[in-house]
Enzyme design. Structure first.
Site, PDB file in Angstrom:
ATOM      1  N   HIS A   2      31.462  -8.040 138.828  1.00 19.30           N
ATOM      2  CA  HIS A   2      30.841  -9.222 138.182  1.00 19.30           C
ATOM      3  C   HIS A   2      31.263  -9.333 136.731  1.00 19.30           C
ATOM      4  O   HIS A   2      30.482  -9.774 135.889  1.00 19.30           O
ATOM      5  CB  HIS A   2      29.318  -9.118 138.323  1.00 19.30           C
ATOM      6  CG  HIS A   2      28.869  -9.061 139.743  1.00 19.30           C
ATOM      7  ND1 HIS A   2      28.950 -10.134 140.596  1.00 19.30           N
ATOM      8  CD2 HIS A   2      28.411  -8.033 140.494  1.00 19.30           C
ATOM      9  CE1 HIS A   2      28.508  -9.790 141.798  1.00 19.30           C
ATOM     10  NE2 HIS A   2      28.177  -8.518 141.779  1.00 19.30           N
ATOM     11  N   LYS A   9      19.636  13.199 113.712  1.00 16.12           N
ATOM     12  CA  LYS A   9      19.083  13.914 114.870  1.00 16.12           C
ATOM     13  C   LYS A   9      17.763  13.283 115.311  1.00 16.12           C
ATOM     14  O   LYS A   9      17.457  13.233 116.483  1.00 16.12           O
ATOM     15  CB  LYS A   9      18.872  15.393 114.539  1.00 16.12           C
ATOM     16  CG  LYS A   9      18.382  16.217 115.721  1.00 16.12           C
ATOM     17  CD  LYS A   9      19.332  16.147 116.891  1.00 16.12           C
ATOM     18  CE  LYS A   9      18.776  16.797 118.140  1.00 16.12           C
ATOM     19  NZ  LYS A   9      19.595  16.511 119.337  1.00 16.12           N
ATOM     20  N   CYS A  35      12.687  31.571 119.591  1.00 16.15           N
ATOM     21  CA  CYS A  35      12.348  32.023 118.244  1.00 16.15           C
ATOM     22  C   CYS A  35      13.396  33.039 117.819  1.00 16.15           C
ATOM     23  O   CYS A  35      14.271  33.408 118.577  1.00 16.15           O
ATOM     24  CB  CYS A  35      10.982  32.702 118.246  1.00 16.15           C
ATOM     25  SG  CYS A  35       9.688  31.704 118.963  1.00 16.15           S
ATOM     26  N   TRP A  75       9.608  28.993 116.983  1.00 14.93           N
ATOM     27  CA  TRP A  75       9.777  27.680 117.619  1.00 14.93           C
ATOM     28  C   TRP A  75       8.641  27.617 118.621  1.00 14.93           C
ATOM     29  O   TRP A  75       8.709  28.225 119.693  1.00 14.93           O
ATOM     30  CB  TRP A  75      11.137  27.578 118.320  1.00 14.93           C
ATOM     31  CG  TRP A  75      11.353  26.262 118.990  1.00 14.93           C
ATOM     32  CD1 TRP A  75      11.152  25.962 120.308  1.00 14.93           C
ATOM     33  CD2 TRP A  75      11.809  25.041 118.398  1.00 14.93           C
ATOM     34  NE1 TRP A  75      11.463  24.662 120.568  1.00 14.93           N
ATOM     35  CE2 TRP A  75      11.855  24.065 119.408  1.00 14.93           C
ATOM     36  CE3 TRP A  75      12.170  24.687 117.120  1.00 14.93           C
ATOM     37  CZ2 TRP A  75      12.273  22.753 119.168  1.00 14.93           C
ATOM     38  CZ3 TRP A  75      12.587  23.385 116.881  1.00 14.93           C
ATOM     39  CH2 TRP A  75      12.629  22.436 117.900  1.00 14.93           C
ATOM     40  N   ASN A 135       9.963  36.902 121.161  1.00 11.49           N
ATOM     41  CA  ASN A 135      10.677  35.677 121.519  1.00 11.49           C
ATOM     42  C   ASN A 135      10.641  35.578 123.028  1.00 11.49           C
ATOM     43  O   ASN A 135      11.079  36.487 123.728  1.00 11.49           O
ATOM     44  CB  ASN A 135      12.135  35.718 121.035  1.00 11.49           C
ATOM     45  CG  ASN A 135      12.924  34.519 121.565  1.00 11.49           C
ATOM     46  OD1 ASN A 135      12.370  33.435 121.696  1.00 11.49           O
ATOM     47  ND2 ASN A 135      14.184  34.734 121.896  1.00 11.49           N
ATOM     48  N   GLY A 136      10.080  34.476 123.541  1.00  4.09           N
ATOM     49  CA  GLY A 136      10.036  34.288 124.993  1.00  4.09           C
ATOM     50  C   GLY A 136       8.762  33.572 125.393  1.00  4.09           C
ATOM     51  O   GLY A 136       8.070  32.980 124.567  1.00  4.09           O
ATOM     52  N   ARG A 138      17.195  29.093 115.220  1.00  2.00           N
ATOM     53  CA  ARG A 138      16.493  29.373 116.487  1.00  2.00           C
ATOM     54  C   ARG A 138      15.058  28.862 116.470  1.00  2.00           C
ATOM     55  O   ARG A 138      14.372  28.848 117.499  1.00  2.00           O
ATOM     56  CB  ARG A 138      16.488  30.874 116.773  1.00  2.00           C
ATOM     57  CG  ARG A 138      17.855  31.494 116.973  1.00  2.00           C
ATOM     58  CD  ARG A 138      17.751  32.988 117.212  1.00  2.00           C
ATOM     59  NE  ARG A 138      17.010  33.258 118.418  1.00  2.00           N
ATOM     60  CZ  ARG A 138      17.571  33.285 119.637  1.00  2.00           C
ATOM     61  NH1 ARG A 138      18.862  33.022 119.760  1.00  2.00           N
ATOM     62  NH2 ARG A 138      16.862  33.516 120.711  1.00  2.00           N
ATOM     63  N   GLU A 157      24.507   7.932 130.293  1.00  2.00           N
ATOM     64  CA  GLU A 157      24.436   9.101 129.404  1.00  2.00           C
ATOM     65  C   GLU A 157      25.832   9.624 129.079  1.00  2.00           C
ATOM     66  O   GLU A 157      26.132   9.963 127.932  1.00  2.00           O
ATOM     67  CB  GLU A 157      23.585  10.206 130.042  1.00  2.00           C
ATOM     68  CG  GLU A 157      23.534  11.517 129.294  1.00  2.00           C
ATOM     69  CD  GLU A 157      22.992  11.398 127.865  1.00  2.00           C
ATOM     70  OE1 GLU A 157      22.440  10.336 127.513  1.00  2.00           O
ATOM     71  OE2 GLU A 157      23.172  12.362 127.094  1.00  2.00           O
ATOM     72  N   LYS A 184      27.313   9.893 125.277  1.00  2.00           N
ATOM     73  CA  LYS A 184      27.862  11.149 124.714  1.00  2.00           C
ATOM     74  C   LYS A 184      29.247  10.895 124.136  1.00  2.00           C
ATOM     75  O   LYS A 184      29.575  11.308 123.028  1.00  2.00           O
ATOM     76  CB  LYS A 184      27.929  12.226 125.801  1.00  2.00           C
ATOM     77  CG  LYS A 184      26.589  12.786 126.202  1.00  2.00           C
ATOM     78  CD  LYS A 184      26.044  13.823 125.270  1.00  2.00           C
ATOM     79  CE  LYS A 184      24.940  13.456 124.316  1.00  2.00           C
ATOM     80  NZ  LYS A 184      23.893  12.585 124.615  1.00  2.00           N
ATOM     81  N   GLU A 227      29.082   8.553 120.959  1.00  2.00           N
ATOM     82  CA  GLU A 227      28.467   9.021 119.706  1.00  2.00           C
ATOM     83  C   GLU A 227      29.211  10.197 119.096  1.00  2.00           C
ATOM     84  O   GLU A 227      29.048  10.461 117.909  1.00  2.00           O
ATOM     85  CB  GLU A 227      26.995   9.351 119.916  1.00  2.00           C
ATOM     86  CG  GLU A 227      26.706  10.478 120.862  1.00  2.00           C
ATOM     87  CD  GLU A 227      25.191  10.747 120.971  1.00  2.00           C
ATOM     88  OE1 GLU A 227      24.459  10.467 120.015  1.00  2.00           O
ATOM     89  OE2 GLU A 227      24.762  11.233 122.009  1.00  2.00           O
TER      90      GLU A 227
HETATM   91  C1  AGP Z   1      21.205  11.416 121.925  1.00  2.00           C
HETATM   92  O1  AGP Z   1      22.448  12.094 122.077  1.00  2.00           O
HETATM   93  C2  AGP Z   1      21.146  10.627 120.644  1.00  2.00           C
HETATM   94  N1  AGP Z   1      21.309  11.508 119.547  1.00  2.00           N
HETATM   95  C3  AGP Z   1      19.952   9.691 120.544  1.00  2.00           C
HETATM   96  O2  AGP Z   1      20.186   8.651 121.460  1.00  2.00           O
HETATM   97  C4  AGP Z   1      18.562  10.285 120.869  1.00  2.00           C
HETATM   98  O3  AGP Z   1      18.480  10.582 122.239  1.00  2.00           O
HETATM   99  C5  AGP Z   1      17.498   9.225 120.528  1.00  2.00           C
HETATM  100  O4  AGP Z   1      17.537   8.981 119.151  1.00  2.00           O
HETATM  101  C6  AGP Z   1      16.080   9.660 120.934  1.00  2.00           C
HETATM  102  O5  AGP Z   1      15.722  10.820 120.256  1.00  2.00           O
HETATM  103  P1  AGP Z   1      14.377  11.572 120.714  1.00  2.00           P
HETATM  104  O6  AGP Z   1      14.615  12.078 122.088  1.00  2.00           O
HETATM  105  O7  AGP Z   1      14.196  12.671 119.700  1.00  2.00           O
HETATM  106  O8  AGP Z   1      13.254  10.587 120.689  1.00  2.00           O
END
Ligand code: AGP
Length: 608
Positions: A504, A603, A2, A74, A98-99, A27, A481, A485, A488
């Protein structure tokens, strides 16, 4: 996390607090509030929603006050609501926090037995009543000292007492708190951006320090009241940079927040000395857990990668079958599950449409749903039968980093707790696994300290058009992963692959223009991954190896080598992903990409 702020001085504190909360909104932003001295004592106003909603609440009468505190929330304990919003009050004591208070439940019970009435579901309100209890006999700073001695957890506090107009007391433990020095006016906040427009002269409080602020000045002491001499630092950041804590992007800031995010997510959830996990934090009925015959995990994107890691953990530690599904597939494939099944839905935002649909489908079929989520009060968390909240704080960068590593923490704790419940793991083994958690934040810090090496590797590779990420076993999801990263935020085509699968087909892609990153720590599959590395090397591929500190055997066969500290194979997934996050970030920056808001992405994907 927060945001908190306090002001005392000659100006009107109210607009300063509101402006500061706006700058702390990154935050946390599910509810907000302000408390200010007026002729009758201290008035508190708060609301759900964003800071703009609090502005509206204050717009009506535009009160004037010389001393005030504010908070933007938050939620970690208690859903977003006006009652749970800060500031909290107990008679003449008003505070913002905050905590996370680990022992709030026993303290709350004791205070209720003493006749205190609670107005909220939060852990914070406990501190308020404790201080009020002591304030009957002691001045504010002494009351705070005595109350804090009973509290376990993390806190940055700003406290006011109606009996002492103009005074603000602040305390810091495991949550940031910084003092701003003006001319005849003083500020207290979670972070510098809150008051950077008014003062660049700051004092960063250290652990267990207290500040007493009046318009005469500030006095900083230890919690035992011993005065402390502090260095005044001058902030050179721009306000925009300050919101990112001096980092160039939110993504980099959030990568570096991971030690604290992991520590916050662990706080109050395990007891290494007894080998126990606090399964109450998962909220799943113990009998339901004992009766569970199969676990499904549904998620999207990075959360799906965490789900894949969770499969290895839960199957190996708790000895129960786990089926992992991409949520958008799960929801349409008529899955065979029902009573006796548990669906774990993993979602940082709690608003991803596909994951929400998957958990609704599971509930329709009669399964119990556990949500692992980072947003209290989100749709997924409200609809699930049980929720485990990661405490990584708001993740602003579109590319998920700290949410991912704290999701893995949640799955690790769940696997151990379920394993203990089912008798699948003995007491001593559980103690070993839980003790490893104590050293994890420090090991992450150590990797972050080698950031400059990742910058150098990124400078050599940022022009590549294709990348391969390779791992085996529980590290295969980390390869996925790492590739995601890079994809994207740098728009480079990157693929994560099981290293054993290279021969393969994908090995046809290898030539000197295609870097291959191998997750090659010592372990059960080390020799196998080494031979896969050789297969690529013998075809002229450029190799980046992520391996244990000092492992020259791998480094002598690679073009680039990234070392990580050792830990158990489960937690190693977290240590392995950190350099991949940094590599993707630096390559994205070198390619001039908008790493916080990559093209075409959002997001939270709230549509199908
Ligand atoms: C992760 O870097 C991406 N932005 C995306 O794959 C994300 O993980 C996915 O949309 C799921 O989001 P969520 O965890 O909020 O459900």
């Amino acid at each position: 996390m927060c945001g908190i702020i306090g002001y005392t001085g000659k100006k009107n504190a109210v607009p300063i607090i509101l402006d500061g909360l706006k700058r702390l909104e990154y935050r946390g932003y599910d509810s907000a509030g302000i408390a200010f001295f007026n002729k009758d004592g201290i008035e508190v106003r708060k609301c759900t929603g964003k800071i703009k909603d609090l502005y509206s609440v204050m717009e009506t009468d535009k009160p004037f006050s010389n001393t005030a505190i504010g908070h933007t929330r938050w939620a970690t304990h208690g859903r977003p609501s006006e009652e749970n919003a800060h500031p909290h009050r107990s008679d003449g004591i008003v505070l913002v926090h905050n905590g996370i208070i680990e022992n709030y439940l026993p303290l709350k019970k004791k205070l209720i037995d003493e006749g205190y009435k609670f107005a909220s579901e939060t852990d914070t309100e406990v501190i308020c009543h404790l201080i009020e209890k002591y304030s009957k006999e002691y001045p504010l700073e002494e009351s705070v000292r005595k109350a804090i001695k009973e509290v376990k957890g993390a806190y940055a506090l700003a406290v006011m007492d109606e009996k002492e107009p103009g005074k603000i007391v602040g305390v810091k433990k495991d949550s940031p708190l910084v003092v701003g020095l003006g001319h005849g006016e003083f500020f207290l906040a979670s972070d510098v951006p809150a008051f950077l427009n008014y003062s660049r002269d700051v004092i960063f409080l250290d652990e267990g320090e207290m500040v007493v602020m009046t318009d005469d000045g500030v006095i900083i002491t230890t919690l035992d009241g011993i005065p402390v001499r502090k260095e005044v630092k001058v902030i050179s950041w721009s306000p925009s940079m300050a919101e990112k804590g001096g980092y160039r992007h939110f993504m980099l800031k959030e990568i570096y927040e991971q030690p604290r995010a992991i520590a916050d997510t662990l706080r109050g959830r395990f007891y290494p000395e007894s080998g126990q996990v606090n399964m109450d934090e998962f909220g799943v009925d113990k009998d339901d857990l004992k009766g569970t015959e199969k676990i499904f995990i549904a998620a999207c994107g990075t959360s799906w990668h965490a789900a894949l890691v969770g499969k290895y953990m839960i199957e190996e530690i708790a000895k129960i079958p786990v089926e992992v599904e991409i949520a958008s597939e799960f929801r349409y494939r008529n899955p065979i599950l029902g009573r006796g099944s548990l669906l774990i839905a993993i979602t940082q935002s709690g608003e991803t449409a596909d994951t929400l649909a998957a958990q609704r489908e599971a509930k329709r079929l009669g399964a119990k749903v556990l949500n692992i989520c980072n947003v209290v009060g989100s749709t997924s968390s409200r609809e699930a039968d049980a929720v485990f909240y990661t405490h990584s704080g708001p993740e602003i960068g579109v590319a998920s980093t700290k949410a991912f590593t704290t999701q893995i923490i949640g799955l690790y704790l769940f696997a151990i707790g379920l394993g203990r419940l089912r008798g699948a793991i003995d007491h001593d083994s559980a103690i070993v696994l839980l003790r490893d958690l104590l050293f994890l934040p420090g090991k992450v810090e150590k990797i972050l300290a080698s950031n400059e090496e990742l910058v150098q590797i990124a400078k050599e590779l940022f022009k590549a058009d294709d990348f391969l990420y390779l791992g085996r076993g529980i590290n295969y999801p980390i390869a996925l992963e790492g590739a995601l990263k890079l994809k994207e935020i740098s728009y480079i085509h990157a693929e994560g692959y099981p290293a054993g699968e290279m021969k393969h087909g994908p090995i046809a892609l290898i030539d000197e223009t295609v870097p291959s990153l191998f997750l090659s720590p010592k372990g059960r599959l080390y020799e196998k991954i080494l031979s896969n590395l050789e297969e690529v090397r013998s075809r002229g591929g450029r190799i980046i190896a992520v391996t244990d500190e000092g492992n020259t055997e791998v480094c002598n066969r690679s073009d680039y080598c990234i070392f990580i500290p050792e830990t158990n194979p489960y937690l190693l997934t977290i240590l392995l992903v950190i350099p991949l996050q940094l590599l993707a970030y630096h390559i994205g920056v070198l390619r001039g990409c908008d790493v916080d808001q990559p093209r075409n992405l959002a997001k939270s994907v709230t549509v199908e």
